[in-house]
Design a protein around this motif. Structure first.
Motif, PDB file in Angstrom:
ATOM      1  N   TYR A 251       0.914  -1.087   0.033  1.00 33.09           N
ATOM      2  CA  TYR A 251      -0.062   0.030   0.083  1.00 33.09           C
ATOM      3  C   TYR A 251       0.876   1.433  -0.119  1.00 33.09           C
ATOM      4  CZ  TYR A 251      -4.229   2.986   0.996  1.00 33.09           C
ATOM      5  OH  TYR A 251      -4.856   4.119   0.998  1.00 33.09           O
ATOM      6  N   MET A 252       1.952   1.276   0.836  1.00 35.77           N
ATOM      7  CA  MET A 252       2.891   2.468   0.901  1.00 35.77           C
ATOM      8  C   MET A 252       3.503   2.360  -0.521  1.00 35.77           C
ATOM      9  SD  MET A 252       4.389   3.111   4.705  1.00 35.77           S
ATOM     10  CE  MET A 252       5.716   1.670   4.667  1.00 35.77           C
ATOM     11  N   ALA A 253       3.853   1.250  -1.053  1.00 37.25           N
ATOM     12  CA  ALA A 253       4.513   1.377  -2.491  1.00 37.25           C
ATOM     13  C   ALA A 253       3.584   2.248  -3.443  1.00 37.25           C
ATOM     14  CB  ALA A 253       4.628  -0.158  -3.100  1.00 37.25           C
ATOM     15  N   MET A 254       2.398   2.382  -3.567  1.00 31.83           N
ATOM     16  CA  MET A 254       1.363   3.098  -4.394  1.00 31.83           C
ATOM     17  C   MET A 254       1.788   4.623  -4.111  1.00 31.83           C
ATOM     18  SD  MET A 254      -2.163   1.050  -3.818  1.00 31.83           S
ATOM     19  CE  MET A 254      -3.149   2.363  -4.722  1.00 31.83           C
ATOM     20  N   ILE A 271      14.260   4.299 -11.063  1.00 36.09           N
ATOM     21  CA  ILE A 271      14.308   3.815  -9.570  1.00 36.09           C
ATOM     22  C   ILE A 271      13.377   2.556  -9.549  1.00 36.09           C
ATOM     23  CG2 ILE A 271      13.823   4.398  -7.138  1.00 36.09           C
ATOM     24  CD1 ILE A 271      13.710   7.389  -8.109  1.00 36.09           C
ATOM     25  N   ALA A 272      14.102   1.708  -8.667  1.00 34.46           N
ATOM     26  CA  ALA A 272      13.050   0.519  -8.593  1.00 34.46           C
ATOM     27  C   ALA A 272      12.618   0.546  -7.256  1.00 34.46           C
ATOM     28  CB  ALA A 272      14.380  -0.779  -8.548  1.00 34.46           C
ATOM     29  N   VAL A 273      11.333  -0.350  -7.122  1.00 33.64           N
ATOM     30  CA  VAL A 273      10.675  -0.347  -5.955  1.00 33.64           C
ATOM     31  C   VAL A 273      10.260  -1.766  -5.696  1.00 33.64           C
ATOM     32  CG1 VAL A 273       8.485   0.472  -4.837  1.00 33.64           C
ATOM     33  CG2 VAL A 273       9.550   2.086  -6.390  1.00 33.64           C
ATOM     34  N   VAL A 274      10.510  -2.100  -4.631  1.00 33.98           N
ATOM     35  CA  VAL A 274      10.009  -3.366  -4.236  1.00 33.98           C
ATOM     36  C   VAL A 274       9.108  -3.346  -2.820  1.00 33.98           C
ATOM     37  CG1 VAL A 274      11.980  -3.821  -2.406  1.00 33.98           C
ATOM     38  CG2 VAL A 274      10.704  -5.765  -3.510  1.00 33.98           C
ATOM     39  N   GLY A 275       7.886  -3.978  -2.718  1.00 34.25           N
ATOM     40  CA  GLY A 275       6.884  -3.831  -1.763  1.00 34.25           C
ATOM     41  C   GLY A 275       6.942  -4.851  -0.851  1.00 34.25           C
ATOM     42  N   GLU A 286       1.519   0.101 -12.514  1.00 33.60           N
ATOM     43  CA  GLU A 286       2.201   0.074 -13.805  1.00 33.60           C
ATOM     44  C   GLU A 286       3.537   0.578 -13.618  1.00 33.60           C
ATOM     45  OE1 GLU A 286       3.467  -0.711 -17.287  1.00 33.60           O
ATOM     46  OE2 GLU A 286       1.734  -1.450 -16.613  1.00 33.60           O
ATOM     47  N   PRO A 287       4.726   0.191 -13.169  1.00 35.62           N
ATOM     48  CA  PRO A 287       4.869  -1.427 -13.732  1.00 35.62           C
ATOM     49  C   PRO A 287       4.306  -2.287 -12.612  1.00 35.62           C
ATOM     50  CG  PRO A 287       6.913  -0.402 -13.423  1.00 35.62           C
ATOM     51  CD  PRO A 287       6.054   0.639 -13.278  1.00 35.62           C
ATOM     52  N   LYS A 288       4.191  -3.523 -12.907  1.00 31.65           N
ATOM     53  CA  LYS A 288       3.833  -4.399 -11.736  1.00 31.65           C
ATOM     54  C   LYS A 288       4.827  -4.476 -10.892  1.00 31.65           C
ATOM     55  CE  LYS A 288       0.918  -7.521 -14.837  1.00 31.65           C
ATOM     56  NZ  LYS A 288       0.674  -8.956 -15.121  1.00 31.65           N
ATOM     57  N   LEU A 289       4.443  -4.545  -9.435  1.00 29.41           N
ATOM     58  CA  LEU A 289       5.217  -4.483  -8.315  1.00 29.41           C
ATOM     59  C   LEU A 289       5.881  -5.660  -7.864  1.00 29.41           C
ATOM     60  CD1 LEU A 289       6.233  -2.581  -5.813  1.00 29.41           C
ATOM     61  CD2 LEU A 289       3.988  -3.434  -4.760  1.00 29.41           C
ATOM     62  N   SER A 290       7.138  -5.798  -7.778  1.00 29.23           N
ATOM     63  CA  SER A 290       7.962  -6.543  -7.066  1.00 29.23           C
ATOM     64  C   SER A 290       7.868  -6.685  -5.440  1.00 29.23           C
ATOM     65  CB  SER A 290       9.425  -6.779  -7.259  1.00 29.23           C
ATOM     66  OG  SER A 290       9.836  -6.791  -8.480  1.00 29.23           O
ATOM     67  N   LEU A 323       7.043 -18.559   9.774  1.00 32.17           N
ATOM     68  CA  LEU A 323       7.118 -19.099   8.602  1.00 32.17           C
ATOM     69  C   LEU A 323       7.758 -18.147   7.429  1.00 32.17           C
ATOM     70  CD1 LEU A 323       3.365 -20.466   8.180  1.00 32.17           C
ATOM     71  CD2 LEU A 323       5.377 -21.691   8.607  1.00 32.17           C
ATOM     72  N   PRO A 324       8.423 -18.442   6.437  1.00 28.69           N
ATOM     73  CA  PRO A 324       9.153 -17.760   5.915  1.00 28.69           C
ATOM     74  C   PRO A 324       8.717 -17.029   4.437  1.00 28.69           C
ATOM     75  CG  PRO A 324      10.097 -20.056   5.216  1.00 28.69           C
ATOM     76  CD  PRO A 324       8.912 -20.010   6.791  1.00 28.69           C
ATOM     77  N   SER A 325       9.231 -16.302   3.885  1.00 22.45           N
ATOM     78  CA  SER A 325       8.405 -15.267   2.868  1.00 22.45           C
ATOM     79  C   SER A 325       8.978 -15.915   1.524  1.00 22.45           C
ATOM     80  CB  SER A 325       8.379 -14.166   3.091  1.00 22.45           C
ATOM     81  OG  SER A 325       7.792 -13.712   4.389  1.00 22.45           O
ATOM     82  N   GLU A 326       8.395 -15.658   0.499  1.00 22.43           N
ATOM     83  CA  GLU A 326       8.764 -15.636  -0.969  1.00 22.43           C
ATOM     84  C   GLU A 326       8.823 -14.313  -1.743  1.00 22.43           C
ATOM     85  OE1 GLU A 326       7.313 -18.571  -3.623  1.00 22.43           O
ATOM     86  OE2 GLU A 326       6.604 -19.787  -1.956  1.00 22.43           O
ATOM     87  N   LEU A 327       9.673 -13.837  -2.610  1.00 22.34           N
ATOM     88  CA  LEU A 327       9.879 -12.614  -3.442  1.00 22.34           C
ATOM     89  C   LEU A 327       9.534 -12.868  -4.635  1.00 22.34           C
ATOM     90  CD1 LEU A 327      11.906  -9.868  -2.965  1.00 22.34           C
ATOM     91  CD2 LEU A 327      11.683 -10.591  -5.208  1.00 22.34           C
ATOM     92  N   TYR A 328       8.521 -12.330  -4.951  1.00 23.69           N
ATOM     93  CA  TYR A 328       8.001 -12.277  -6.377  1.00 23.69           C
ATOM     94  C   TYR A 328       8.568 -11.147  -7.206  1.00 23.69           C
ATOM     95  CZ  TYR A 328       4.935 -16.068  -4.753  1.00 23.69           C
ATOM     96  OH  TYR A 328       4.313 -17.294  -4.481  1.00 23.69           O
ATOM     97  N   ALA A 329       9.611 -11.477  -8.048  1.00 27.45           N
ATOM     98  CA  ALA A 329      10.196 -10.210  -8.868  1.00 27.45           C
ATOM     99  C   ALA A 329       9.341 -10.034 -10.096  1.00 27.45           C
ATOM    100  CB  ALA A 329      11.557 -10.960  -9.310  1.00 27.45           C
ATOM    101  N   ARG A 330       8.979  -8.774 -10.155  1.00 27.80           N
ATOM    102  CA  ARG A 330       8.201  -8.351 -11.346  1.00 27.80           C
ATOM    103  C   ARG A 330       8.791  -6.855 -11.911  1.00 27.80           C
ATOM    104  NH1 ARG A 330       4.121  -9.077  -7.377  1.00 27.80           N
ATOM    105  NH2 ARG A 330       3.112 -11.280  -7.638  1.00 27.80           N
ATOM    106  N   GLU A 331       8.277  -6.302 -12.841  1.00 18.25           N
ATOM    107  CA  GLU A 331       8.783  -5.472 -13.564  1.00 18.25           C
ATOM    108  C   GLU A 331       9.556  -4.174 -12.758  1.00 18.25           C
ATOM    109  OE1 GLU A 331       5.965  -6.630 -14.233  1.00 18.25           O
ATOM    110  OE2 GLU A 331       5.804  -7.140 -16.463  1.00 18.25           O
ATOM    111  N   SER A 332       8.963  -3.829 -11.667  1.00 19.41           N
ATOM    112  CA  SER A 332       9.278  -2.608 -10.891  1.00 19.41           C
ATOM    113  C   SER A 332      10.877  -2.740 -10.232  1.00 19.41           C
ATOM    114  CB  SER A 332       8.439  -2.384  -9.424  1.00 19.41           C
ATOM    115  OG  SER A 332       8.662  -3.471  -8.555  1.00 19.41           O
ATOM    116  N   THR A 333      11.260  -3.842 -10.307  1.00 21.77           N
ATOM    117  CA  THR A 333      12.870  -4.086 -10.067  1.00 21.77           C
ATOM    118  C   THR A 333      13.696  -4.870 -11.188  1.00 21.77           C
ATOM    119  OG1 THR A 333      12.220  -6.010  -9.017  1.00 21.77           O
ATOM    120  CG2 THR A 333      12.190  -4.244  -7.501  1.00 21.77           C
TER     121      THR A 333
END
Length: 338
Positions: A251-254, A271-275, A286-290, A323-333
């Motif tokens: 939400y803050m990434a928006m 500038i890359a952004v990851v949420g 746009e672009p889709k958020l990592s 429980l660990p997390s996964e990272l989903y890489a998309r166009e924002s990074t």
């Protein structure tokens, strides 16, 4: 073990609400849903390998589990955990009776009275929407208890927590691997356990890669879009502006996106952004958020499995788990590093 596919996964992939998915998969005719949407949901469910168990309760009287929520916030991904508890509970022959305490002592007393005077309850899941350590469980009952997103003061109760330290590490590590070197972070409120853990993981990843965390690159927001917008402007005004920003929530990434674009920069290129959360809204940007996925759906499922084991007096290999997390890489990074 393969990840269990949930309605949340289908909704995210099909770009529809979870309510729509539920109506389609349960064959409800109470709402008119277009054939195109219905077909899309069914196709995605089939492609993901979703299988819904048809449940016939084994007991004449429903076995009730009390799910006690202390709070629910707007735009809160914790709803994934709640939805999964409802679905998985039913699949395991439990009726989930949900209570909302709002951290109100009077309501907590009434909830306790309801549970204690009704012998159909067989267990309690106490859930906190805000990740917290060492809470005092105020609902007292002679029943098995599992804590979700919190731990007890004496650590005597089974608990399930997200590995936020691991998530923060993954976010920074991903940006470093993509070639970014001036990495900033917009934090949540610093008194929160989630913020502290994500920041510790983030800083550790920088240190492990011979990078020194810079104080001016780490600014505190309050989880709101507005604060993220303002803090991004603050970061962009630095003489040596960052080339990547880790936002502690999607939400803050928006708000971060908005500020970057207003200043004439391109997300993912300049500038890359990851949420953090991997919320469906990130796929609408746009672009889709990592994003780092909060494992709330898995946590909800685990809560039912653990309370079921305690009800059946089966031993738990670990009383408390993270429980660990996964990272989903998309166009924002990745757009600027091809």
């Amino acid at each position: 073990m393969a990840k269990k596919i949930t309605m949340i996964d289908i909704a995210r992939e099909a770009s529809v609400s979870q309510t729509t998915v539920s109506l389609v998969l349960n064959g409800s005719n109470t709402v008119q849903i277009s054939d195109e949407t219905r077909d899309k949901v069914l196709l995605v469910a089939n492609e993901l390998g979703y299988s819904k168990r048809t449940t016939t309760l084994k007991y004449d009287e429903p076995r009730k589990i009390a799910l006690i929520l202390d709070s629910v916030s707007d735009h809160d991904p914790f709803i994934d955990a709640i939805n999964t508890i409802w679905d998985t509970g039913w699949e395991n022959d439990y009726f989930i009776s949900t209570f909302y305490s709002g951290n109100n002592p009077n309501l907590e007393k009434q909830i306790q009275a309801e549970i204690n005077c009704n012998n159909s309850y067989v267990g309690i899941i106490y859930a906190s929407s805000v990740t917290r350590k060492e809470i005092e469980v105020k609902i007292k009952a002679d029943l098995p208890v599992v804590l979700l997103n919190c731990t007890s003061v004496d650590e005597s109760l089974a608990s399930i927590m997200p590995a936020d330290l691991h998530g923060g590490y993954k976010a920074a590590e991903h940006l470093i691997n993509q070639g970014y070197s001036k990495i900033a972070a917009i934090l949540g409120e610093t008194w929160m356990e989630a913020t502290q853990q994500r920041l510790a993981g983030f800083n550790q990843a920088l240190i492990d890669n011979q990078m020194i965390p810079k104080k001016e690159y780490q600014v505190e927001g309050d989880w709101s879009l507005k604060s993220a917008y303002q803090k991004t402007l603050q970061l962009l005004a630095l003489p040596n502006r960052p080339d990547a920003i880790f936002c502690f929530s999607d939400y803050m990434a928006m708000g971060c996106y908005q500020a970057i674009k207003e200043q004439g920069f391109k997300v993912g290129q300049d500038i890359a952004v990851v949420g953090y959360d991997n919320a469906p809204l990130g796929l609408e940007l746009e672009p889709k958020l990592s994003s780092v996925e909060l494992p709330y759906s898995k946590m909800g499922e685990e809560a039912i499995l653990r309370i079921d084991a305690l009800i059946k007096q089966q031993p738990l290999l670990q009383r408390s788990i993270n429980l660990p997390s996964e990272l989903y890489a998309r166009e924002s990074t990745t757009a600027g590093c091809s």
